[in-house]
Design a protein around this motif. Structure first.
Motif, mmCIF file in Angstrom:
data_model
loop_
_atom_site.group_PDB
_atom_site.id
_atom_site.type_symbol
_atom_site.label_atom_id
_atom_site.label_comp_id
_atom_site.label_asym_id
_atom_site.label_seq_id
_atom_site.Cartn_x
_atom_site.Cartn_y
_atom_site.Cartn_z
ATOM 1 N N PRO A 172 0.811 -1.225 0.000
ATOM 2 C CA PRO A 172 0.000 0.000 0.000
ATOM 3 C C PRO A 172 0.844 1.275 0.000
ATOM 4 N N ASP A 173 2.005 1.250 0.648
ATOM 5 C CA ASP A 173 2.877 2.438 0.656
ATOM 6 C C ASP A 173 3.349 2.770 -0.760
ATOM 7 N N SER A 225 1.287 9.673 -5.750
ATOM 8 C CA SER A 225 1.920 10.973 -5.479
ATOM 9 C C SER A 225 2.824 11.405 -6.628
ATOM 10 N N ARG A 236 1.795 1.982 -3.491
ATOM 11 C CA ARG A 236 0.644 2.465 -4.284
ATOM 12 C C ARG A 236 0.419 3.957 -4.023
ATOM 13 N N GLU A 237 0.536 4.332 -2.764
ATOM 14 C CA GLU A 237 0.387 5.750 -2.406
ATOM 15 C C GLU A 237 1.496 6.592 -3.060
#
Ligand SMILES: [Zn+2]
Ligand SMILES: [Zn+2]
Length: 346
Positions: A208-209, A216, A211-212
């Motif tokens: 998930p990190d 960004s 993907r974030e």
């Protein structure tokens, strides 16, 4: 000089500190070679493939590392090179350490496919050390706009990623998928946005990190490996170490689309997914799978120029040379945000 040595093939699961610190002799130059004082060396997933024996170094112990930035200390070079090589010059060394120069592949500009291809940090000692030597015609000037740490990840993660992007045969406006979002694909995203400004980029990652992080940096969408993006994909670059993502990519590929696999080796753990490939939905309609192998000097130099022109800078974390094992372990565990760079000297 200080160096981190790989002394034996091992698995990180059994041995989380595969490299050992050593004080070794400085390299001795032969005709046509330069000596570099290494300042930074990027950490690449290929190092894991070397340590774990999927692409084993032919001789041990060996110094790993093929995203090397350093300063030319001295050279023993033919006359023709002396005009282009200067002591004190900042240069980079990439995965390509040499090729034969006269086979059909070399003559056609595909020195990456040469049977005598030699790799930095595998077939010759690389940059996880204070000094390294390499053929003078296989170093690359680093554009002034990059710091050493910014330049290091451009030399493999960036240059091979750029070759993978070229192999996608994408037209501006077509959609691009990125499977995995580590050291290479985050640079590819930046390059693709520059070269194909009207294309949408869809990022798949288990983390998930990441993907974030992708969102960004301007990804149109980011999801898990098995999620459906809002539209079909005209090309996909896969940088994961396993097979499931290739199967998932083929499901989402448009007719005539291509999956480019940017991995020197794949792990065996989920290979059985290949037996479940559904020909009508995953391969028919002229879908293609193509690998990217190594890199040419031209790829490296083109990409350094492009990165300077487009101000493409990698995100990176720095580690001391002595902490190379920690950087490798975090890479193995998927704890990646951008690239990893070893600080070797100032
Ligand atoms: Zn690499
Ligand atoms: Zn050749």
């Amino acid at each position: 000089m200080k160096a981190m040595l790989l002394r034996e093939i091992t698995s990180l699961k059994q041995n989380p500190t595969p490299l050992s610190f050593a004080d070794t002799a400085e390299p001795v130059l032969e005709e046509g070679e330069v000596l570099l004082r290494v300042t930074r060396c990027g950490v690449c997933h290929t190092e894991l493939d070397e340590i774990e024996g999927r692409t084993p170094p032919p001789h041990l112990p060996v110094v790993l590392g093929h995203q090397v930035v350093g300063i030319i200390e001295s050279f023993q070079s033919q006359e023709t090179l002396e005009s282009t090589i200067k002591t004190g010059q900042r240069v980079g060394v990439a995965w390509i350490a040499s090729a034969c120069g006269h086979c059909q592949h070399c003559l056609a500009g595909n020195e990456n496919l040469c049977a005598e291809f030699k790799a930095t940090g595998r077939d010759i000692n690389g940059g996880y050390a204070e000094y390294m030597k390499v053929r003078a015609d296989f170093v690359h000037p680093i554009p002034d706009s990059f710091t050493d740490s910014e330049a290091a990840p451009l030399l493999c993660a960036g240059a091979v990623g750029y070759r993978a992007l070229k192999l996608c045969n994408l037209q501006d406006g077509q959609s691009l998928g990125l499977m995995g979002f580590g050291g290479s694909n985050h640079i590819v995203l930046k390059a693709a946005k520059h070269i194909y400004p009207n294309s949408q980029i869809f990022v798949f990652s288990r983390n998930p990190d990441e993907r974030e992080f992708a969102l960004s940096l301007g990804a149109a969408w980011a999801g898990a490996i098995d999620q459906n993006p809002p539209e079909g994909l005209d090309a996909v670059i896969d940088t994961t170490p396993v097979w499931g993502p290739i199967s998932e990519a083929l499901k989402r590929l448009n007719p005539g689309g291509r999956v480019v696999v940017n991995a020197i080796r794949k792990e065996e753990i989920d290979k059985e997914v290949l037996l479940k490939l559904d020909y009508p939905s995953q391969l028919w309609m002229e879908k293609e799978i193509k690998s990217v192998a190594n890199v040419t000097r031209q790829d490296v130099r083109e990409f350094l120029d492009l990165a300077a022109e487009a101000n493409i800078k990698p995100e990176y974390q720095e580690y001391d040379l002595e902490d190379a094992n920690q950087a490798l372990l975090e890479m193995k565990q998927g704890k990646i945000r951008g690239a990893k760079v070893l600080k070797v000297s100032q």
